[in-house]
Motif scaffolding. Structure first.
Motif, PDB file in Angstrom:
ATOM      1  N   MET A   1       0.840  -1.196   0.000  1.00 17.65           N
ATOM      2  CA  MET A   1       0.000   0.000   0.000  1.00 17.65           C
ATOM      3  C   MET A   1       0.876   1.247   0.000  1.00 17.65           C
ATOM      4  SD  MET A   1      -2.752   1.780   0.589  1.00 17.65           S
ATOM      5  CE  MET A   1      -3.640   0.261   0.460  1.00 17.65           C
ATOM      6  N   ASP A   2       0.659   2.160  -0.974  1.00 15.60           N
ATOM      7  CA  ASP A   2       1.357   3.432  -0.826  1.00 15.60           C
ATOM      8  C   ASP A   2       0.347   4.485  -0.361  1.00 15.60           C
ATOM      9  OD1 ASP A   2       0.004   4.556  -2.931  1.00 15.60           O
ATOM     10  OD2 ASP A   2       1.640   4.374  -4.368  1.00 15.60           O
ATOM     11  N   GLN A   3       0.834   5.703  -0.147  1.00 13.33           N
ATOM     12  CA  GLN A   3      -0.035   6.667   0.529  1.00 13.33           C
ATOM     13  C   GLN A   3      -1.173   7.190  -0.334  1.00 13.33           C
ATOM     14  OE1 GLN A   3       1.994   9.559   2.860  1.00 13.33           O
ATOM     15  NE2 GLN A   3       2.903   7.968   4.125  1.00 13.33           N
TER      16      GLN A   3
ATOM     17  N   SER B   1       0.355  -5.036  -2.810  1.00 18.10           N
ATOM     18  CA  SER B   1       0.149  -6.477  -2.630  1.00 18.10           C
ATOM     19  C   SER B   1      -0.876  -6.689  -1.518  1.00 18.10           C
ATOM     20  CB  SER B   1       1.476  -7.134  -2.249  1.00 18.10           C
ATOM     21  OG  SER B   1       1.237  -8.457  -1.823  1.00 18.10           O
ATOM     22  N   LEU B   2      -1.760  -7.653  -1.720  1.00 17.47           N
ATOM     23  CA  LEU B   2      -2.759  -7.953  -0.686  1.00 17.47           C
ATOM     24  C   LEU B   2      -2.905  -9.461  -0.575  1.00 17.47           C
ATOM     25  CD1 LEU B   2      -5.072  -7.264   1.291  1.00 17.47           C
ATOM     26  CD2 LEU B   2      -6.593  -7.086  -0.682  1.00 17.47           C
ATOM     27  N   LEU B   3      -2.591  -9.993   0.580  1.00 16.67           N
ATOM     28  CA  LEU B   3      -2.792 -11.422   0.819  1.00 16.67           C
ATOM     29  C   LEU B   3      -3.733 -11.595   2.003  1.00 16.67           C
ATOM     30  CD1 LEU B   3       0.804 -12.968   0.503  1.00 16.67           C
ATOM     31  CD2 LEU B   3      -1.031 -12.984  -1.186  1.00 16.67           C
ATOM     32  N   SER B   4      -4.597 -12.594   1.940  1.00 20.73           N
ATOM     33  CA  SER B   4      -5.502 -12.887   3.060  1.00 20.73           C
ATOM     34  C   SER B   4      -5.440 -14.374   3.346  1.00 20.73           C
ATOM     35  CB  SER B   4      -6.949 -12.536   2.692  1.00 20.73           C
ATOM     36  OG  SER B   4      -7.044 -11.198   2.290  1.00 20.73           O
ATOM     37  N   ALA B   5      -5.646 -14.741   4.610  1.00 15.54           N
ATOM     38  CA  ALA B   5      -5.735 -16.157   4.975  1.00 15.54           C
ATOM     39  C   ALA B   5      -7.196 -16.434   5.310  1.00 15.54           C
ATOM     40  CB  ALA B   5      -4.839 -16.448   6.166  1.00 15.54           C
ATOM     41  N   ASN B   6      -7.865 -17.145   4.441  1.00 13.61           N
ATOM     42  CA  ASN B   6      -9.287 -17.413   4.657  1.00 13.61           C
ATOM     43  C   ASN B   6      -9.493 -18.530   5.673  1.00 13.61           C
ATOM     44  OD1 ASN B   6     -11.985 -18.653   4.112  1.00 13.61           O
ATOM     45  ND2 ASN B   6     -12.075 -16.961   2.673  1.00 13.61           N
ATOM     46  N   GLN B   7     -10.401 -18.296   6.622  1.00 13.86           N
ATOM     47  CA  GLN B   7     -10.653 -19.295   7.686  1.00 13.86           C
ATOM     48  C   GLN B   7     -12.021 -19.945   7.562  1.00 13.86           C
ATOM     49  OE1 GLN B   7     -10.204 -18.167  11.710  1.00 13.86           O
ATOM     50  NE2 GLN B   7      -8.424 -16.891  11.397  1.00 13.86           N
ATOM     51  N   ASP B   8     -12.730 -19.679   6.482  1.00 14.24           N
ATOM     52  CA  ASP B   8     -14.124 -20.145   6.392  1.00 14.24           C
ATOM     53  C   ASP B   8     -14.264 -21.647   6.650  1.00 14.24           C
ATOM     54  OD1 ASP B   8     -14.924 -17.622   5.905  1.00 14.24           O
ATOM     55  OD2 ASP B   8     -15.208 -17.871   3.743  1.00 14.24           O
TER      56      ASP B   8
END
Ligand code: KG4
Ligand code: ZN
Length: 344
Positions: free
Chosen positions: A1-3, A9-16
């Motif tokens: 993310m810049d200002q 880059s965006l990473l997520s860990a899904n827990q569904d």
């Protein structure tokens, strides 16, 4: 993310999958999985973007409102990184992240203009609130749900229908080929000149209807019946949300509107809101799907804007299950989930 809000880059860990057998979020499982997932995720992001620690302006982390166990895991991780890299730390209100999420952009999306003031409808699994957003950090709660959040209503309905967890997206998919006028679900408080909403009556009505139709989690509806039930239930929620947005626009006379949060991924809400905004000649911002549901980019963006103003927190920053008193302008508190809280 810049200002500027550009997502590098965006990473997520899904827990569904971990919560699916229980039909809802189990707090202990959530924070345990956070503690397992978080550092490997940070490592992968750093590898992906080739950013060196000295290029990082600060560490922003959600510290409120939410499940305290999960907030603690995030906070401890963020504080450790801030200390090791000697960076400023900022605790962000999760709802501020949702409010700003429509203004994120990336290599596949042009930058939307962040133009204050606007009305924001944040609609998720834990919250359903209308805000008057005057400028960064100056938010008034116009009104909230008095009981269930809209996403919670979707999830509970899906559970009763035997569709599994999380339910919103499953209802959305089935509803696409259903008849939204087939069943008449209640639209609580829709005609009231107020910003308040309520979805618990809808849930009870759905429960009664499903019993009368002999549908349950064990005996799920199939085919056209399932599609019509989902479409009708979804329409009731969307009708209420659009009516409240319309009320806010008429009252406040603002021309820019944001619809955000997990439920803003709903295809019917997106279509109806777009149609409504065109009819009223409003500028509508809805995040792309990836930024509707919870994500780290929206928190980083809120942090970037606040770091740019020189804000930071001390390392003794704590979590809070509720928003802080300063998060919203005074006199705008509503009963329910957005109540006044003590500073942590
Ligand atoms: O913002 P979010 O990821 O988490 C919270 O802050 O609560 O929102 C999750 C909620 C869940 O209730 C989920 O069922 C709902 O958003 N949701 C949807 C859709 N996608 C996610 N609800 C309706 N239609 C969808 N397509
Ligand atoms: Zn959320």
């Amino acid at each position: 993310m810049d200002q500027s809000g550009f997502v590098i880059s965006l990473l997520s860990a899904n827990q569904d999958l971990a919560h699916q057998p229980f039909g809802g979020i189990v707090p202990e499982i959530a924070c345990r999985n956070h503690s397992l997932n978080l550092l490997p995720l940070v490592e992968r992001v750093l590898e992906q973007v080739q950013v060196k620690p000295d290029e990082i302006a600060g560490i922003a982390v959600t510290n409120r409102p939410g499940l305290v166990g999960s907030l603690i895991v995030g906070l401890v991780t963020a504080k450790t990184l801030a200390q090791v890299w000697q960076k400023p730390l900022l605790g962000i209100n999760h709802l501020e992240g949702h409010i700003l999420a429509p203004f994120l952009y990336d290599k596949d999306r042009l930058k939307p203009e962040l133009d204050f003031p606007f009305i924001a409808l944040a609609v998720s699994g834990g919250h359903t609130s209308l805000y008057h957003v005057e400028s960064l950090g100056v938010y008034s709660v116009l009104g909230s749900t008095l009981d269930d959040a809209a996403g919670e209503a979707f999830d509970k309905f899906a559970k009763m229908m035997g569709l599994g967890f999380p339910g919103g997206v499953k209802v959305d998919r089935l509803a696409a080929s259903g008849d939204p006028t087939k069943f008449n679900f209640p639209r609580s408080l829709i005609d009231e000149d107020s910003y308040q909403m309520s979805f618990s009556g809808l849930k009870s009505a759905a429960q009664r209807l499903l019993v009368s139709l002999n549908v349950s989690a064990e005996k799920p509806a199939v085919g056209k019946l399932a599609e019509d039930l989902c479409a009708s239930f979804q329409e009731a929620i969307v009708d209420v949300l659009i009516a409240k947005l319309d009320f806010a626009v008429r009252r406040l006379g603002l021309k820019t509107v944001v619809v955000t949060g997990g439920v803003s991924a709903n295809s019917r809400l997106r279509a109806r809101a777009t149609q409504w905004a065109q009819g009223r000649k409003l500028q509508l911002h809805i995040p792309p799907l990836v930024y509707c549901t919870d994500n780290a980019a929206m928190i980083a963006y809120a942090g970037a804007l606040r770091f740019a103003r020189g804000e930071k927190h001390e390392l003794d920053l704590g979590p809070s299950p509720r928003p802080l008193a300063d998060d919203f302008k005074s006199g705008t508190f509503q009963k329910g989930r957005l109540g006044r809280v003590q500073r942590t």
